[in-house]
Design an enzyme around this catalytic site. Sequence first.
Site, PDB file in Angstrom:
ATOM      1  NE  ARG A   1      -2.235   1.128   3.759  1.00 53.25           N
ATOM      2  CZ  ARG A   1      -1.961   2.352   4.198  1.00 53.25           C
ATOM      3  NH1 ARG A   1      -0.775   2.662   4.641  1.00 53.25           N
ATOM      4  NH2 ARG A   1      -2.914   3.279   4.210  1.00 53.25           N
TER       5      ARG A   1
ATOM      6  CD  GLU B   1       1.500  -8.055   0.238  1.00 48.83           C
ATOM      7  OE1 GLU B   1       1.239  -9.004   0.976  1.00 48.83           O
ATOM      8  OE2 GLU B   1       0.698  -7.139  -0.002  1.00 48.83           O
TER       9      GLU B   1
END
Lengths: 160, 762
Positions: free
Chosen positions: B531, B723
């Site tokens: 994020r 990720e």
Amino acid sequence: MKEIATFMVNEKHYELAIEPHMLLVEVLRDELGLTGTKHSCGIGSCGACTVLIDGRPVLSCLTLALTVRGKDITTIEGLAQGTTLHPIQKAFVEHGAIQCGYCTPGMILSAKALLDKNLNPTDKEVKHALSGNLCRCTGYVKIIDAVLAAAEAMSKEAHP
Amino acid sequence: MSQKLSVVGKRIIQPDAAAKATGNAIYVSDITIPGMLIGKVLRSPYPHARIKRIDKSKAENLSGVEAIITPEDTAQWQKFDRGLKDLPMIAGGYTVPADEGVLNERARHFGDAIAALAAINEHIAEEALELIEVEYEELPFAIDPEEAMKPGAPQISDFAGRNIGKHMPYAFPEGDADKALGGADCVVEGTFTTTKQEHCTAETAAAVARIDISGRLIVWSQCQLPHLARREIAHIFNMPVHKVKMITPFIGGSFGQRGSLCAEPICIALALKTGKPVKLVYSREENFIALESRTGFKCNLKIGFNKDGTLTAIQVYMLGRLGGYMGCGPMASAIGMIFGLGHYRCPNRAGEADMVMTNTPVSGAFRGFGNPAIMWGIEQLVDEAAERLNIDPLTIRLKNIKRAGETANMGLRLESTYLEECIKQGAEAIGWREKWGKKKEGAIRRGVGLATMTHCSGAAPLYLDHSNAFIKLNEDGTADLVVHPAPVGQHIWGALSQIAAEELGIHAGDINIVTGDTDVTLFEYGSDASRSTYVIGNATLMAARNAKEQILARAAEMLDISPEELKISDRKISSRVDPKKSISVAEVCYDAIYNFKGECLNISGKCSWESKWNSPPTGAFFAEVEVNTETGKVTVRRLVTAMDCGKAINPMAVEGQLEGGMQQGIGYGLTEDYVINKDTGVVETDNYDSYKMPGILDMPETKVIIIDEPDPKGPFGAKGVGEPGMVGVAPAIANAIYDAIGVRIRDLPITPEKVLDALGSG
């Protein structure tokens, strides 16, 4: 029982009273405040604690400090000249070879031991020289790029 | 969206790189404070045991020992969830039970903390630890989830009937999967298991805590979520939040492990007990046994297709092993199902998971969260279906991947996706057409395989996705950007500098990142869920825009033209109409601060940003492997990752994330096996001599392809990329092995023994 011993680290002499069981990594970090040498696995498997002794890479987490008194010890703090980076450091910075940075000092010193002997290494030679240094962030790709780029830069410097 | 960019998209050098290259960067483990004590933790040698008696008298008498704490001492403090989710953060009011004390009277796993001490140096601390005498009452234990769920199994937590810590339904079910599977032309199914992978952060867990004279607690912490950690720590130690200050130095790797509290609670308890600063650094062995590592799963998957290869139904049951405490593990299944079941277009989706408590070290978040576990099965089954339907693996995927405008995995509109380009460009790079599906002969056989995946850019709408940025302009035209991502090595300072500089029309090097202190930074959820670039990036962009409007308004006044006429670039504001009318950003900022006309202003911008969007990055992974059919050894020869992560703010940093993901994916796929002895509950792999994390010689030739198409919602079009890089590696390798030798391995990691077994039975 502490013993007085003289260490030569980054071309400076230090007279220290140390316990015979003290490891080199402890002396460097805790006695001399040279925290650029990292402690990570404690069993000589990861290479984060690598320093150079008389130009050869050595695992400071497995080295009793008293065994290297009087020898020429180089840590990561001994590479840059003021704010001017050593060519290997510069290449690591410019090639994005550093992420978390915790393995970086050991990597750079292993690379230095190689390039001080061989300014024209192959990919394979670079990989072998760094095979004792573990990195969890980079996948090693940019580290190899950086060492090869540093070799070229140092080679040009040596033979302009 | 086509925009001329001068800073974003450049391969800039990271602001922190030189410090790290010279040994000048300070990590938590490097910190020394005058009067500082060294902490050590005594850990249970048993997987499940009641502490009957602790005799600390001998240790207390050792000169240099300042304090020893036991569960009795820590009972005054609140129980907590190390994953920081016992306090509200997740949508729908879900909270994780606070099931862990700073120290616990009953050890629930091998390595659980029983007692701790602080001494004047490391050697005395170690010596004292051995002098503490503990009388244990060994209790029956359960290592595997299945055995823990059986009647009569030892109860691990009061709230968890049958030891099910949490039953998780899939968050976005649709249609009737059972019915659709019944009517499908082709149903592929199987059970796929995955391992408890350890993060192997280069720096082990560490914390330093100090109480100042006013009673404030100062914690040097590696936590990825420093503001959430501050709230949690205040809660645990019965303090108001403002009495806690978290400092974030450089962090020597995290990958999700530092998203939970690690060394902090015990370190703080020792500081409170002694009134002195305490440093607690875990050994590598403690890093393996005391912290969260990846949640291991058993996934029962069923996928239905029409004859033409259209995916019609998907169903999963996930059984996950949590360990002795809840931690972040439960959400790994929820997230896994969201990403796995929501990856392809599919009208009938159903899933549920049981997350089971066991007497094993705790499970939690690791890069990709539950996504690698579920995609390990899905991507193998899609290949299986393709073979049965006589469609090639590329075509079946191209047929079923989602397109822009459809509903994305998190239930939001899919604003952009370039997965088709990823598949096509990746296939080209690996040489798919020439290599795949060819007849293999000889003892050593080569094969190629592919896997695709989708991930997230932040945690919305599942978690409260709240970030803040504040930017202030100095009188020389540079800016201080106040933000608090966790600098775990992901090059986030550089990315945020580029975003701010691009918007302000100055250089990336003109941005000074002010960070790492909760006294200074505004609230920040932190760095997880891929994020930081997307959510903190948007907050940064809006704060910079806010400041830019002020710069332009002042410049317009100074130049006596309308602000709409102005543009800002290369540190200069100039008229679009008459380029001769211009003024530097520095002049405007100086004039605003040293203004003698009664209009003083420190130009600054702020943004409180709650992300309501989530643009999923998508990617295709291609592996070429060599399998020795005599030894079972699998060697990965080439890996290609093609990634749609929106506009790459810094392509060099994106490559770094994806290359690092390959290393972790190869380890997950082939070598990393966290072994717990079933008879003793002891962890047998607790350092790099027994746990094989890939080294430089284990890496194949690699290639990263960045599609680099902007997303409408991300800052300058960026999506998250932290990720995704490891998610598809293991299934791509498994599919390549199938292409090479015609057998499927469904159990991670793919060891030579499993390959030989599969060949034998095939």
